[in-house]
Scaffold this motif. Sequence first.
Motif, PDB file in Angstrom:
ATOM      1  N   THR A  85      13.720  -2.194   2.769  1.00  0.00           N
ATOM      2  CA  THR A  85      13.237  -3.562   2.815  1.00  0.00           C
ATOM      3  C   THR A  85      14.012  -4.382   3.826  1.00  0.00           C
ATOM      4  N   CYS A  94       2.731 -10.945  -1.336  1.00  0.00           N
ATOM      5  CA  CYS A  94       2.982  -9.697  -0.615  1.00  0.00           C
ATOM      6  C   CYS A  94       1.704  -8.884  -0.473  1.00  0.00           C
ATOM      7  N   TRP A 120       8.901  -4.836   0.294  1.00  0.00           N
ATOM      8  CA  TRP A 120       9.892  -5.808  -0.161  1.00  0.00           C
ATOM      9  C   TRP A 120      10.465  -5.397  -1.517  1.00  0.00           C
TER      10      TRP A 120
END
Length: 586
Positions: A101, A76, A59
């Motif tokens: 991402t 995450c 991400w």
Amino acid sequence: MTEASLLGAPWRTASLDQPAGWRCDAPAASEAVTWRAFHERIGAWQVLLDTLATPGRRWLLHLKDPLEFAAALIACWERGDSVVLPADDRPDTLAGVDRITHARLGDVAKAHLATPRGASPRWGKLNAERLAVSLYTSGSTGDPQRLNKSFAQLDAELATHARLWPLEGRLVISQVSHQHIYGLLFAILRPLCEGAPMAMSLCRYPETLSDWLWRLDRTRRHSQDAPPGAVLISAPPPLERLPREIDWEAAPRVLKRVHSSGAALSWAASEHACELLGVAVSEIYGSSETGGIAWRIQQQGERWMPLAGVEVRDDCHGALWLRSPFLSSGDWQRQADRISLEGDGFRLLGRSDRILKVGGKRLSLTAMDRALGGHPGVVQARTVWLPERDTRLGAIVQLAPERLPHDHAARRDLIETLRRHLLAAFESTVVPRYWRFVDAWPTDTQGKLSGTVVRRLFRDLEDRRVPRWLGVERQDDDHCRMTLEVPERLRYVQGHFDRHPVVPGVVIVQWIVELAREHLGVSGVFQRLERVKFPTLLVPGERVTLSLALTHDARDTRLAFTARSPRGTHATGRVVFHAQEVNHVE
């Protein structure tokens, strides 16, 4: 590893009623965010991420609020994801980051805020060799380079910091971005691992810092639940600019430690910050690639002391070689810095490449050169470091002839245009402050833009009596032509017709004599002036071409000069030197 290591994920077992975050502008300790509430934020982020992708993704994370950033980061990691940290959220920066991402977490922050609280986080497993975070930094070519950091690398550095500078429950106040490794380690991961609260927003202004320290001081006197003090995570620019007129009385009572990184503090800035804040600054030297290398407190000495476990040596060129537990390889690695070993520490002697720190920001001069060169009308450009100007940058820009500015207004407009062009990719603090526009690339006799040439181009910054020199065209030993600008802050125009300042004729003659000595090797004794005229007044900001020509006879050497601009001729005439005192450069 320490008991509160990153790999041990100490946030999972933190005392839930203790503060994880602190609203520094709140009137009472009741405004603290507990670890229980922080866990709920982690869980809410995981709920949101589950709707976007399955675990094991990468991400792009950019969030300005420290605690919200920390919650998203832990969400995450505990899901089995890794994160990529862009330096900022400018379009040009994001365009240069790999498209790896599914979504930018900065973009979904608002959706997260609307997510119902109360979700319990899921804890995963943090493996030592697993990728934790990727950061981007400038390479020697100017292109962004991705740096991968494993959990083991981060854990080793955090353990070293905790042993050397334990937080002991103090509030962590940050003035730096956590999108970079220094801010990530000191402002986010250290409080998470050591169970210390972090300020819930960045402290951007000195007035805010003073106010927060006063509030914390008052809270400590009235509540046993308040943090026992504070640690400030800062950088050279905010420390250098601390205003004396602000009330810093609470700082010595509250601050336990002040950290600075990103660039070396000058001695004056270190003394200034120590005087106002009441605590010496602990500086950390390192980089995104290497992690921390060494530290110092200037009041205890100028040498840098390697961090525990870090080994340094030099080579025959004075280059720094490094072996560190914070690197993925255990081999010796050569760095761009030059050092001088002294006892068990070393002194920094500067960098040998085109990457440097400006205002605490890491910058590739090559990338900025390329950006300037891409602007219409720019033939080539070179940004240069001006250490005597508080590490600000200068820019040397060769322009197409029709683009050259010939007066103050045109020069000001051109600078503003180029600044706007650079702001699409660079922060305002690193954009060059001093500009030199040339029609031919300035070089020395070897055809190089040497340090001597650069110093000549910017000499007027240090001596306000001289013109702004913009290059010389030599026809032969007795003839040359050069371009000059009249600095707006020239000392000689002050008080010389206040409403319409002009350069006095005697100053123009003095410039001509000095430039002839410098560029044509004239060393004779001044005798007299002949046929000197000043048809058009020369004003600040004006750009002129000065032509010089020497002629010789048995007794004298005459220097003929003409200074012209698009507005007309500003000076003509001759200077006579005694022939026996004339010396020519061969």
